[in-house]
Design a protein around this motif. Structure first.
Motif, PDB file in Angstrom:
ATOM      1  N   LYS A   1       0.807  -1.219   0.000  1.00  0.00           N
ATOM      2  CA  LYS A   1       0.000   0.000   0.000  1.00  0.00           C
ATOM      3  C   LYS A   1       0.840   1.269   0.000  1.00  0.00           C
ATOM      4  CE  LYS A   1      -4.522  -1.410   1.632  1.00  0.00           C
ATOM      5  NZ  LYS A   1      -5.619  -1.147   2.615  1.00  0.00           N
ATOM      6  N   SER A   2       2.148   1.139  -0.005  1.00  0.00           N
ATOM      7  CA  SER A   2       3.006   2.312  -0.149  1.00  0.00           C
ATOM      8  C   SER A   2       3.186   2.723  -1.603  1.00  0.00           C
ATOM      9  CB  SER A   2       4.374   2.047   0.495  1.00  0.00           C
ATOM     10  OG  SER A   2       4.261   1.963   1.888  1.00  0.00           O
ATOM     11  N   GLY A   3       2.586   1.956  -2.530  1.00  0.00           N
ATOM     12  CA  GLY A   3       2.620   2.354  -3.926  1.00  0.00           C
ATOM     13  C   GLY A   3       3.528   1.498  -4.772  1.00  0.00           C
ATOM     14  N   PHE A   4       3.843   2.010  -5.962  1.00  0.00           N
ATOM     15  CA  PHE A   4       4.717   1.292  -6.894  1.00  0.00           C
ATOM     16  C   PHE A   4       5.375   2.279  -7.840  1.00  0.00           C
ATOM     17  CE2 PHE A   4       0.337   1.098  -8.465  1.00  0.00           C
ATOM     18  CZ  PHE A   4       0.465   1.722  -9.698  1.00  0.00           C
ATOM     19  N   GLY A   5       6.426   1.797  -8.496  1.00  0.00           N
ATOM     20  CA  GLY A   5       7.257   2.671  -9.314  1.00  0.00           C
ATOM     21  C   GLY A   5       8.334   3.303  -8.459  1.00  0.00           C
ATOM     22  N   ARG A   6       9.321   3.872  -9.095  1.00  0.00           N
ATOM     23  CA  ARG A   6      10.442   4.462  -8.382  1.00  0.00           C
ATOM     24  C   ARG A   6      10.741   5.864  -8.909  1.00  0.00           C
ATOM     25  NH1 ARG A   6       9.015   1.123  -5.597  1.00  0.00           N
ATOM     26  NH2 ARG A   6      10.138  -0.598  -4.625  1.00  0.00           N
ATOM     27  N   GLU A   7      11.087   6.738  -7.966  1.00  0.00           N
ATOM     28  CA  GLU A   7      11.568   8.071  -8.276  1.00  0.00           C
ATOM     29  C   GLU A   7      13.016   8.170  -7.820  1.00  0.00           C
ATOM     30  OE1 GLU A   7       8.490  11.314  -7.851  1.00  0.00           O
ATOM     31  OE2 GLU A   7       7.726   9.865  -6.384  1.00  0.00           O
ATOM     32  N   LYS A   8      13.677   9.240  -8.272  1.00  0.00           N
ATOM     33  CA  LYS A   8      15.078   9.492  -7.936  1.00  0.00           C
ATOM     34  C   LYS A   8      15.996   8.477  -8.623  1.00  0.00           C
ATOM     35  CE  LYS A   8      15.768  10.508  -3.538  1.00  0.00           C
ATOM     36  NZ  LYS A   8      15.652  10.487  -2.054  1.00  0.00           N
ATOM     37  N   GLY A   9      17.262   8.818  -8.708  1.00  0.00           N
ATOM     38  CA  GLY A   9      18.235   7.951  -9.361  1.00  0.00           C
ATOM     39  C   GLY A   9      17.963   7.815 -10.853  1.00  0.00           C
ATOM     40  N   LEU A  10      18.768   7.011 -11.508  1.00  0.00           N
ATOM     41  CA  LEU A  10      18.565   6.763 -12.936  1.00  0.00           C
ATOM     42  C   LEU A  10      17.293   5.970 -13.178  1.00  0.00           C
ATOM     43  CD1 LEU A  10      22.214   6.022 -14.113  1.00  0.00           C
ATOM     44  CD2 LEU A  10      20.911   8.160 -14.293  1.00  0.00           C
ATOM     45  N   GLU A  11      16.879   5.173 -12.200  1.00  0.00           N
ATOM     46  CA  GLU A  11      15.630   4.442 -12.341  1.00  0.00           C
ATOM     47  C   GLU A  11      14.448   5.407 -12.424  1.00  0.00           C
ATOM     48  OE1 GLU A  11      13.408   0.541 -10.404  1.00  0.00           O
ATOM     49  OE2 GLU A  11      15.353   1.209  -9.656  1.00  0.00           O
ATOM     50  N   GLY A  12      14.519   6.512 -11.667  1.00  0.00           N
ATOM     51  CA  GLY A  12      13.477   7.519 -11.756  1.00  0.00           C
ATOM     52  C   GLY A  12      13.415   8.164 -13.127  1.00  0.00           C
ATOM     53  N   LEU A  13      14.548   8.312 -13.787  1.00  0.00           N
ATOM     54  CA  LEU A  13      14.574   8.854 -15.144  1.00  0.00           C
ATOM     55  C   LEU A  13      13.843   7.935 -16.115  1.00  0.00           C
ATOM     56  CD1 LEU A  13      15.714  11.057 -17.046  1.00  0.00           C
ATOM     57  CD2 LEU A  13      17.791   9.682 -17.231  1.00  0.00           C
ATOM     58  N   LEU A  14      14.034   6.639 -15.946  1.00  0.00           N
ATOM     59  CA  LEU A  14      13.393   5.676 -16.842  1.00  0.00           C
ATOM     60  C   LEU A  14      11.881   5.633 -16.670  1.00  0.00           C
ATOM     61  CD1 LEU A  14      15.959   2.734 -16.683  1.00  0.00           C
ATOM     62  CD2 LEU A  14      15.655   4.423 -18.507  1.00  0.00           C
ATOM     63  N   SER A  15      11.380   6.127 -15.528  1.00  0.00           N
ATOM     64  CA  SER A  15       9.930   6.190 -15.347  1.00  0.00           C
ATOM     65  C   SER A  15       9.275   7.076 -16.395  1.00  0.00           C
ATOM     66  CB  SER A  15       9.603   6.740 -13.954  1.00  0.00           C
ATOM     67  OG  SER A  15      10.032   5.872 -12.938  1.00  0.00           O
ATOM     68  N   TYR A  16      10.035   8.006 -16.966  1.00  0.00           N
ATOM     69  CA  TYR A  16       9.481   8.947 -17.938  1.00  0.00           C
ATOM     70  C   TYR A  16       9.836   8.576 -19.373  1.00  0.00           C
ATOM     71  CZ  TYR A  16       8.433  11.519 -13.769  1.00  0.00           C
ATOM     72  OH  TYR A  16       7.932  11.856 -12.545  1.00  0.00           O
ATOM     73  N   CYS A  17      10.246   7.329 -19.561  1.00  0.00           N
ATOM     74  CA  CYS A  17      10.613   6.844 -20.896  1.00  0.00           C
ATOM     75  C   CYS A  17       9.785   5.633 -21.276  1.00  0.00           C
ATOM     76  CB  CYS A  17      12.098   6.426 -20.932  1.00  0.00           C
ATOM     77  SG  CYS A  17      13.255   7.730 -20.571  1.00  0.00           S
ATOM     78  N   ARG A  18       9.606   5.469 -22.560  1.00  0.00           N
ATOM     79  CA  ARG A  18       9.050   4.220 -23.085  1.00  0.00           C
ATOM     80  C   ARG A  18      10.119   3.600 -23.985  1.00  0.00           C
ATOM     81  NH1 ARG A  18       4.401   7.158 -26.793  1.00  0.00           N
ATOM     82  NH2 ARG A  18       5.819   8.104 -28.313  1.00  0.00           N
ATOM     83  N   THR A  19      10.261   2.326 -23.912  1.00  0.00           N
ATOM     84  CA  THR A  19      11.322   1.640 -24.661  1.00  0.00           C
ATOM     85  C   THR A  19      10.781   1.168 -25.997  1.00  0.00           C
ATOM     86  OG1 THR A  19      12.388   0.896 -22.609  1.00  0.00           O
ATOM     87  CG2 THR A  19      12.944  -0.293 -24.642  1.00  0.00           C
TER      88      THR A  19
END
Length: 496
Positions: A471-489
């Protein structure tokens, strides 16, 4: 240039910070709302209004989304990555140049002590600096699919992103979402919480000054119902980053489902801090104090559950109580150790938890009452509170309070502490204090949490991915992983 202390003194005596923006920021400029309405922002340290801002609606949201779409397709998506990086780096410098004014605005809006607001502004500058350096490092892979084929992938910007920002860390949360979105080539429509609108607006103007093209970053202010809901449901939004309560996050998910919009959710927490008998006690005491009393406990990742080994329990809690009782309380602009909570509603929520616990016979070893600024008799304050020896099924253990309330659980040993730590519907972060490094890393592997702190709570920074499970959610922010949240492959395979 005025220091934050000088500006704070003026704001404290004058009751406001002159020159705050009072319109939405759309298409590169401040503008009045479509309906021409406004609402007041309240200073939590006084429980009084200090400035007005625009009260938006669905028409303002639509104008901002259309502006962001035009900017994405004509100006930002195809800009050279290195040039995007230069703009973000200039923005980082301008945030630092305007740090005093941003910190005082943040303090007035949120209530937090000035030193904490200064740290948040510095962190926002660092976020833009970090992602500025990542813009031209965002690269795909090649695939070994044989000598007569060429296979590779591209990271493409997802499009127009919505950033729904909470009231507890306004500029920090705005920066950690807006900076990677811009770095990836996305455009932004941000909706700050109605309790804390100003630093998001100021940040958007700073980005304009840094050279960001018009429409790339827009900010629409107003309530969750009138602005947040139509933004979440808008068909022109390609991605939503939301930080807030579980209930509100569920509403965002439902709205996003209608258009199959991508979502990153950072929701609640009931994070454990495990203190074992072999720890450095002074370091653990400092860590536990900061984990729960920073920002008056109004932190999703606050260490609100102390799980302490029985051999250390009594003296540790006794010392915590003395330290909690010694914390100075007052208006954030005076830079106390503990500022107010953000609103009358939040103060009532905290009081309700403690009143019900008292009715159940809970041992409230310190605090447990509302108070006011000792210099003015005003504001929404709650005394730093510690409730000892609660069972796993107790409401104070199960539910997020979001205030300066620490609930203590007693563990028999390290295994029992791990079991107690994992007995929660939330799984955002966890901390452990121990002198046994192997034991600490075993705990880190076995605890259910998105991030684990060892021997320092809130360790890390923008470089470290952040987010939760359950219940704390999903997905990641910060770091390079956070950058990939705004990309589609996109994958490409070609016969050559």
């Amino acid at each position: 240039m005025n220091s934050s202390r000088e500006l704070a003194a003026r704001a404290l005596s004058g009751g406001t910070l002159p020159g705050l923006p009072n319109g939405h920021f759309i298409d590169g400029a401040f503008r009045a709302g479509a309906a021409g309405r406004s609402m007041a922002s309240l200073d939590p340290g006084r429980a009084e209004p200090f400035a007005d801002f625009a009260r938006g609606d669905a028409d303002d949201v639509d104008a901002a989304v259309q502006s962001a779409r035009r900017a994405f397709e004509t100006a930002w998506r195809d800009m050279a990555a290195a040039e995007r990086g230069r703009i973000l780096m200039r923005a980082a410098g301008l945030i630092r140049q305007n740090a005093a004014r941003l910190a005082v605005a943040e303090c007035l809006d949120s209530g937090k002590p000035l030193a904490e607001a200064e740290g948040d502004v510095g962190g926002a500058a660092r976020a833009f600096e970090y992602y500025a350096g990542a813009c031209d490092k965002l690269q795909g892979d090649s695939f070994p699919i044989g000598p007569t084929y060429l296979g590779y992938s591209l990271h493409e910007p997802v499009g127009v992103t919505a950033q729904i920002i909470p009231w507890n860390y306004p500029i920090s949360t705005a920066a950690r979402g807006i900076a990677p979105a811009l770095a990836a080539g996305c455009t932004v429509v941000a909706k700050p919480a109605e309790q804390t609108p100003f630093t998001a607006l100021m940040l958007a103007d700073i980005l304009r000054q840094a050279g960001l093209p018009d429409g790339v970053c827009n900010v629409v202010t107003g309530t969750g119902i009138e602005v947040g809901a139509p933004l979440s449901a808008h068909p022109g939004i390609d991605h939503i980053t939301f930080t807030g309560s579980v209930a509100s996050g569920q509403k965002v998910m439902r709205a996003a489902a209608d258009h199959v919009t991508r979502v990153v959710l950072e929701l609640g927490g009931k994070s454990p801090v495990v203190v074992l008998g072999d720890c450095d006690v002074e370091r653990a005491l400092d860590g536990v104090m900061g984990a729960i009393f920073e920002n008056a406990g109004q932190i999703c990742s606050a260490g609100s559950r102390l799980i302490v080994e029985r051999s250390l329990h009594a003296p540790f809690v006794e010392t915590l109580c003395r330290r909690a009782e010694a914390l100075s309380i007052g208006h954030g602009l005076r830079n106390p150790a503990l500022g107010p909570v953000n609103s009358a509603e939040q103060l009532a929520r905290i009081s309700g938890f403690i009143d019900r616990a008292r009715d159940r016979g809970a041992e409230i070893v310190t605090g447990g009452a509302t108070t006011t600024d000792p210099e003015t008799g005003k504001g929404w304050f709650y005394r730093p509170t510690i409730v000892d020896n609660r069972e796993p099924d107790d409401e104070l253990v199960r539910e997020e309070i979001f205030g300066p309330v620490l609930t203590v659980q007693v563990a028999e040993d390290a295994d029992h502490a791990l079991a107690l730590a994992n007995d929660s519907q939330y799984a955002l972060v966890a901390g452990i204090y121990t002198g046994d490094f192997s034991r600490a890393h075993r705990f880190a592997h076995r605890v259910d949490a998105g991030q684990v702190f060892i021997n320092e709570y809130f360790a890390g920074g923008i470089e470290v991915p952040f987010g939760g499970n359950r219940k704390s959610g999903f997905g990641r922010e910060k770091g390079l992983e956070g950058l990939l949240s705004y990309c589609r492959t996109k994958s490409v395979a070609a016969r050559i």
